[in-house]
Design an enzyme around this catalytic site. Structure first.
Site, short mmCIF file in Angstrom:
data_model
loop_
_atom_site.label_atom_id
_atom_site.label_comp_id
_atom_site.label_asym_id
_atom_site.label_seq_id
_atom_site.Cartn_x
_atom_site.Cartn_y
_atom_site.Cartn_z
NE ARG A 51 10.41 0.79 -11.21
CZ ARG A 51 9.56 0.72 -11.43
NH1 ARG A 51 9.83 2.37 -12.74
NH2 ARG A 51 9.20 0.30 -12.75
CG ASP A 53 2.90 0.83 -5.23
OD1 ASP A 53 3.35 1.63 -6.33
OD2 ASP A 53 2.16 -0.30 -5.21
CE1 TYR A 111 6.62 -5.73 -2.48
CE2 TYR A 111 7.46 -7.65 -4.31
CZ TYR A 111 7.27 -6.23 -3.13
OH TYR A 111 7.68 -5.00 -4.17
NE ARG A 196 -1.10 -0.79 -1.80
CZ ARG A 196 -1.42 0.40 -1.63
NH1 ARG A 196 -0.57 0.44 -3.19
NH2 ARG A 196 -2.78 1.18 -1.88
#
Length: 244
Positions: A51, A53, A111, A196
């Site tokens: 999911r 952001d 990622y 992040r």
């Protein structure tokens, strides 16, 4: 009923994240469900492997759904892409075993974060910026501490669906690719905004605004420093989802 596995790429700039939300917010999941529902004349609910952001992109998102439609998958993917905005593309569809679940069947997620040293009128849509030359060696010393199974609570936002803050990281490193510094990280699971926050901490250390010991302290104490904000969502991509 067929279980369909699909691979998706999207530019997340104009979306309020992956997950469907109530109200008028535009999400990637909502857009794909609407397109599939229109084509199959069924109420379609898709399940994503991750999911992302608001503003985060995907090069290799995976999702699954079930349908009673007998439409050939080649035609289904073509029809779906014709209804979706140009910023979302279904790149593959294949029939999967009935037991397949895009989220729970996944064994790893990868990622990548793309970082520029100075702002760009063109590339800033898909990159964060350090506004100066960071000490990449320092950033890699911190990245080298991440692999293993540990509690990443200090590097996540609270999430009501989150039952555990323990993750197993198998790869974490910075490398250079043209004008970008690229952070690659792979783990069995990720917490909300985890990448992040990790990137932000390493950038701050690389720019000399955060002591390396402070970063390590957050890892060990599971408490985030109050002034640490997550890195710009524009630089983050869900790159690949693995299934054994």
């Amino acid at each position: 009923m067929r279980t369909i596995k699909m691979e998706i790429e999207y530019d997340g700039t104009g979306f309020s994240g992956w997950q469907r939300q109530s109200g008028a917010l535009t999400t990637v999941q909502g857009a794909i469900e609407a397109a599939l529902g229109r084509i199959t004349q069924e109420k379609i609910g898709i399940i994503g492997a991750g999911r992302t952001d608001k503003g985060v992109h995907a090069r290799g998102q995976v999702a699954s759904f079930t349908t009673g439609s007998p439409m050939p998958l080649g035609r289904l993917i073509h029809s779906c892409n014709s209804l979706l905005p140009d910023t979302i593309r279904i790149t593959a569809m294949r029939q999967a075993p009935e037991s397949f679940h895009a989220r729970f069947s996944a064994t790893s997620r990868g990622y990548r974060y793309f970082l520029l040293e100075r702002p760009s009128a063109i590339d800033s849509r898909f990159a964060g910026c350090s506004y100066g030359k960071p000490d990449v060696a320092a950033m890699n010393r911190l990245a080298a501490m991440l692999p293993g199974t540990r509690d990443f609570a200090a590097f996540s936002k609270e999430d009501s669906d989150q039952q555990s803050t323990i993750c197993t990281v198998t790869e974490a490193r910075w490398c250079r690719s043209g004008r970008y510094h690229v952070f690659r990280i792979k783990a069995n699971r990720f917490l909300r905004s985890m990448v992040r926050f990790l990137v932000a901490g390493m950038i701050e250390a690389g720019m000399g605004r955060l002591e390396e010991e402070e970063f390590v302290g957050m890892l060990e104490s599971c408490r985030r420093l109050p002034n640490l904000k997550p890195a710009d969502a524009a630089g983050l991509f869900l790159w690949k989802v693995g299934y054994d």
